[in-house]
Design a protein around this motif. Structure first.
Motif, short mmCIF file in Angstrom:
data_model
loop_
_atom_site.label_atom_id
_atom_site.label_comp_id
_atom_site.label_asym_id
_atom_site.label_seq_id
_atom_site.Cartn_x
_atom_site.Cartn_y
_atom_site.Cartn_z
N ARG A 1 -8.80 8.44 -3.10
CA ARG A 1 -8.85 7.20 -2.33
C ARG A 1 -8.52 6.04 -3.28
NH1 ARG A 1 -10.87 7.88 2.73
NH2 ARG A 1 -12.05 9.80 3.13
N ALA B 1 -7.47 1.68 -3.73
CA ALA B 1 -7.49 0.32 -3.21
C ALA B 1 -6.42 -0.48 -3.94
CB ALA B 1 -8.86 -0.32 -3.40
N ARG C 1 -5.58 6.82 1.32
CA ARG C 1 -5.96 8.10 0.73
C ARG C 1 -4.73 8.98 0.64
NH1 ARG C 1 -5.65 12.15 4.34
NH2 ARG C 1 -6.02 11.74 6.55
N THR D 1 0.83 -1.21 0.00
CA THR D 1 0.00 0.00 0.00
C THR D 1 0.86 1.26 0.00
OG1 THR D 1 -1.68 -1.22 1.24
CG2 THR D 1 -1.89 1.17 1.19
N THR E 1 -5.68 -0.29 1.48
CA THR E 1 -6.53 0.86 1.16
C THR E 1 -5.87 2.12 1.72
OG1 THR E 1 -8.76 1.81 1.35
CG2 THR E 1 -7.93 0.63 3.26
#
Length: 244
Positions: free
Chosen positions: A239, A241, A135, A105, A133
């Motif tokens: 955002r 994923a 942002r 990530t 996940t």
């Protein structure tokens, strides 16, 4: 103080991001925190949350639910778990699935940052992540048509290119001589830090960073830009994923 020392604890994860288990000696222990002489638990920072895992000692298991920063690094034990006394040799294990997901990530966010800076000239104003996940906020006054799709396509092209992700530690003056080494709108590197850790996605993104990362972009998987939000005049939140 060297870059890999926090208080009395030698930080092993900065040099070896694949390290998941190690032996250490307990220097101090209370229900509020356990200090080891060496640790591969990432303590959190730069939007990346701290690691979790276990300590094994004398046939006993102590679950570690996080890490607290202070003058030392304090591993936070689960409530009511036994605490190894000072002087105990422990075998520690970082939760592999969580750490690996956070590394993917975090590297994905650097790809996103590199693409948005390269293609739109926007700097980062904030960010946060959980496993798979995340942002990231940008200083981006205008969102052109097709922005979401273009960013996602460009990010995944960089992932498919299998760009090497290198880690270097440079003297502060040498690090700040690199163009655009700070990709945030505000320089968050403390003035008293003599050495700067650099994460370099070769050919795409080079910036100061203290987190953990995969070895190449292909290991990230795939990025989906799930949503774009307005966070006030000139600021946009993306955002994302991560998936296999």
């Amino acid at each position: 103080m060297t870059f890999d020392l926090h208080g009395r604890t030698r930080r092993l994860e900065l040099a070896d991001q694949g390290l998941r288990s190690f032996e250490a000696v307990v220097l101090e222990a209370t229900p509020d925190g356990i200090v080891l002489d060496r640790s591969a638990f990432y303590p959190g920072g730069g939007g990346q949350p701290p690691d979790q895992g276990v300590l094994l000692w004398q046939g006993v298991e102590t679950r570690i639910e996080g890490v607290r920063k202070g003058d030392d690094l304090y591993l936070v034990p689960a409530a009511d778990d036994p605490i190894p006394p000072a002087g105990t040799v422990v075998r520690a294990a970082v939760a592999d699935e969580r750490r690996s997901a956070l590394m993917r990530t975090h590297s994905g966010l650097h790809v996103l940052c590199g693409v948005v800076f390269r293609d739109y000239g926007a700097l980062v104003t904030g960010g946060n992540m959980e496993p798979m996940t995340a942002r990231m906020d940008f200083n981006l006054p205008e969102v052109p048509p097709g922005f979401k799709e273009a960013v996602e396509e460009a990010c995944n092209a960089e992932i498919a290119a299998d760009r090497r992700i290198d880690v270097r530690v440079l003297p502060r003056a040498e690090a700040f001589a690199i163009p655009d080494i700070i990709r945030t709108a505000t320089n968050l590197v403390p003035e008293d830090i003599p050495e700067v850790r650099i994460i370099d996605i070769v050919g795409l993104d080079t910036q100061a960073d203290g987190g953990t990362h995969v070895a190449s972009t292909k290991q990230i998987g795939r990025i989906k830009v799930a949503k774009i939000e307005s966070k006030g005049r000139g600021f946009r939140r993306l955002r994302i994923a991560i998936s296999d």
